[in-house]
Scaffold this active site. Structure first.
Site, PDB file in Angstrom:
ATOM      1  N   SER A 264       0.845  -1.197   0.000  1.00  0.00           N
ATOM      2  CA  SER A 264       0.000   0.000   0.000  1.00  0.00           C
ATOM      3  C   SER A 264       0.874   1.238   0.000  1.00  0.00           C
ATOM      4  CB  SER A 264      -0.909   0.000   1.233  1.00  0.00           C
ATOM      5  OG  SER A 264      -0.128   0.208   2.395  1.00  0.00           O
ATOM      6  N   LYS A 265       0.222   2.381  -0.059  1.00  0.00           N
ATOM      7  CA  LYS A 265       0.958   3.641  -0.186  1.00  0.00           C
ATOM      8  C   LYS A 265       1.971   3.855   0.925  1.00  0.00           C
ATOM      9  CE  LYS A 265      -2.813   2.881  -0.832  1.00  0.00           C
ATOM     10  NZ  LYS A 265      -3.625   2.118   0.080  1.00  0.00           N
ATOM     11  N   ARG A 266       1.656   3.332   2.100  1.00  0.00           N
ATOM     12  CA  ARG A 266       2.593   3.603   3.196  1.00  0.00           C
ATOM     13  C   ARG A 266       3.919   2.868   3.025  1.00  0.00           C
ATOM     14  NH1 ARG A 266       2.262  -0.565   6.846  1.00  0.00           N
ATOM     15  NH2 ARG A 266       0.606  -2.026   6.327  1.00  0.00           N
ATOM     16  N   HIS A 267       3.990   1.994   2.015  1.00  0.00           N
ATOM     17  CA  HIS A 267       5.252   1.324   1.737  1.00  0.00           C
ATOM     18  C   HIS A 267       6.111   2.149   0.787  1.00  0.00           C
ATOM     19  CE1 HIS A 267       2.873  -2.411   2.828  1.00  0.00           C
ATOM     20  NE2 HIS A 267       3.878  -2.418   3.651  1.00  0.00           N
ATOM     21  N   GLY A 268       5.615   3.338   0.431  1.00  0.00           N
ATOM     22  CA  GLY A 268       6.351   4.152  -0.523  1.00  0.00           C
ATOM     23  C   GLY A 268       5.659   4.109  -1.868  1.00  0.00           C
TER      24      GLY A 268
END
Length: 460
Positions: free
Chosen positions: A237-241
């Site tokens: 997801s986005k929080r992984h970059g």
RNA sequence: GUCCCCAUCGUCUAGCCUGGUCCAGGACGACGGCCUUUCACGCCGUUAACAGGGGUUCAAAUCCCCUUGGGGACGCCA
């Protein structure tokens, strides 16, 4: 029979790397067999779908070099087709009208959950013989017993107990078709022979097989590819970059590196790491796909990208670099100059953005001086030598790396000085930094005028 | 909770189907060294894994079962 595969993105976001990889596998499967690869835009979620996302997805596909046949198909333009097939199911008795409200169904699910079984609709309208009416939906009259078997291309046979499944909704109360119905109708009418998708769809497959059966359509082959996880092994997801393909493009990743990196996630060919598009087409096999999820490793992408940067055509790199530099205020750069120093930067850049960072020292009128470096190397002891070297350069009529280097070495030898004494000072004078490509290759690339200007700036 | 999928170095993976050639191979990373005018490139080397337990077998990373762990799905989203 010729192979036809498809990629069916939902335009509710940009193309992300998981979807891109699925698309790559589908594309490879079709293209290597001389088959067709088509696109279907699953835009029935009108609340979240946006035309801009469709454009972005198509742009990313093109960037990766995944070309498709025909015009993309949009589900929102096929509602009457879906309804026609739903009607035929009602007629042949494989579907029925249901008047249960969402609240009633939710209560059933709650009860099932409390009872420790799978939440499902209890089928109370199955035999009521209801007709259309406000608020009513159409449900599939699914088999109550037995098993549905899917013979998966990557997992092999997978069996599902039909009692686990309920009578899913085919047509909503607002007359729109549901996902599973639309997918089956589309895949069948588009002549898709191989359905390649993420393995988060495995549980949808038995439901879809029931619809194929109810509609009398032949089954395509299914291939469920493993998912891509983040470094913490959670769904990416986005929080992984960066997760969207276009973000990598913006970071200066080359499409062939992205393609190579993605295709190696879940697929391999012996010990080979580097694959050209041709080799991929030649060696790819859906049978050698792995079954387990993989973690996306940005370091490996960077390594691959550097490899491709080192191999890339100079003109192409010059174009890419000029675009990035242009955004940073360096417009109208001379292509010849770019091509003179890019080779020095190729082995030092993992991305085009990194290359641009280093290119600043070549293209800036007056490269920013690192203060600590200047204080350490541009001293009263070294400046006279820099001034002398400037004179040597000025006198040179053959501004090439070798003669220039020989001339400077001769000067130092005559004074019995070590090259080390002037190396860093010269580097700081020329670039403002302590890390750079080789001194004399830079001198040659920068050219006499630029070099002299920079030397005079610091050595007077 | 129910169902489904998965399980080899930190990561991507080879090997597994067709047990012995595997005290498990390659790559990225990390670490060390060489090269060297800096930084890189390159080259050399080191590190590090068959989730656990039961079987089957002369022999199991490879076959079977269980456990554990991870993921996914259970929607009038796609």
């Amino acid at each position: 029979m010729s192979i036809v595969t498809r990629f069916a993105p939902s335009p509710t976001g940009q193309l992300h790397i998981g979807g891109a990889r699925t698309a790559i596998f589908s594309w490879l499967l079709a293209r290597q067999a001389g088959g067709r690869f088509v696109l279907r835009i699953e835009d029935t979620d009108t609340v979240r779908s946006q035309a801009a996302y469709t454009e972005g997805i198509l742009a990313s596909m093109k960037w990766l070099g995944l070309d498709w046949d025909d015009e993309p198909i949009y589900q929102t333009q096929r509602f009457d087709i879906y309804n026609k097939f739903i009607d035929s199911m009602i007629e042949n008795g494989t579907a029925y009208w249901c008047s249960c409200t969402p609240e009633e169904v939710e209560a059933m699910r709650e009860a099932a959950r409390a009872g420790g079984t799978k939440p499902k609709y209890d089928g109370r309208c199955r035999e009521r013989g209801l007709g259309p009416g406000p608020g009513r939906v159409v449900r599939l009259k699914a088999p109550l017993a037995g098993t549905t078997i899917m013979d998966d291309l990557v997992h092999g046979p997978v069996a599902f107990d039909n009692a686990e499944l309920d009578d899913m909704i085919l047509r909503r109360s607002d007359n729109t078709p549901t996902y599973n119905l639309a997918v089956v109708v589309d895949d069948a009418t588009m002549g898709i022979t191989h359905v390649i998708r993420g393995d988060d769809h495995i549980n949808n497959t038995p439901k879809q097989i029931m619809i194929y059966n109810a509609l009398g359509f032949p089954l395509p082959k299914f291939g469920h590819v493993p998912m891509i996880l983040g470094p913490d092994k959670k769904k990416l997801s986005k929080r992984h970059g960066a997760t969207a393909v276009y973000e990598y493009e913006a970071q200066g990743i080359l499409p062939e590196a992205m393609l190579n990196c993605l295709v190696r996630l879940g697929w391999s060919f012996g010990d080979q790491e580097i694959f050209s598009r041709e080799e991929l087409l030649q060696h790819f096999s859906i049978g050698s796909l792995g079954k387990s999820a993989s973690v996306f490793d940005n370091e490996k992408l960077l390594w691959l990208n550097q490899h491709y940067i080192k191999e890339a055509d100079l003109d192409r790199l010059a174009g890419l670099l000029a675009a990035i530099l242009g955004e940073r205020g360096h417009a109208g750069l001379d292509a010849g100059y770019l091509k003179a120093f890019i080779p020095l930067l190729q082995p030092r850049s993992r991305t085009m953005v990194e290359m641009a960072d280093q290119a600043e020292m070549f293209v800036a009128d007056e490269p920013a001086l690192d203060e600590a470096a200047a204080a350490k190397f541009l001293t009263e002891e070294t400046k006279p030598h820099l001034a002398e070297i400037a004179r040597i350069f000025e006198a040179a009529d053959d501004f090439q790396q070798e003669p220039l280097e020989a001339a400077v070495k001769a000067y130092l030898d005559a004074k019995e000085l070590k090259f080390k004494l002037v190396a860093q000072p010269l580097r700081v004078a020329l670039t403002g930094r302590t890390a750079s490509p080789g001194l004399f290759e830079m001198v040659e690339a920068m050219g006499k005028e630029r070099v002299l200007k920079r030397l005079k700036r610091v050595a007077g």
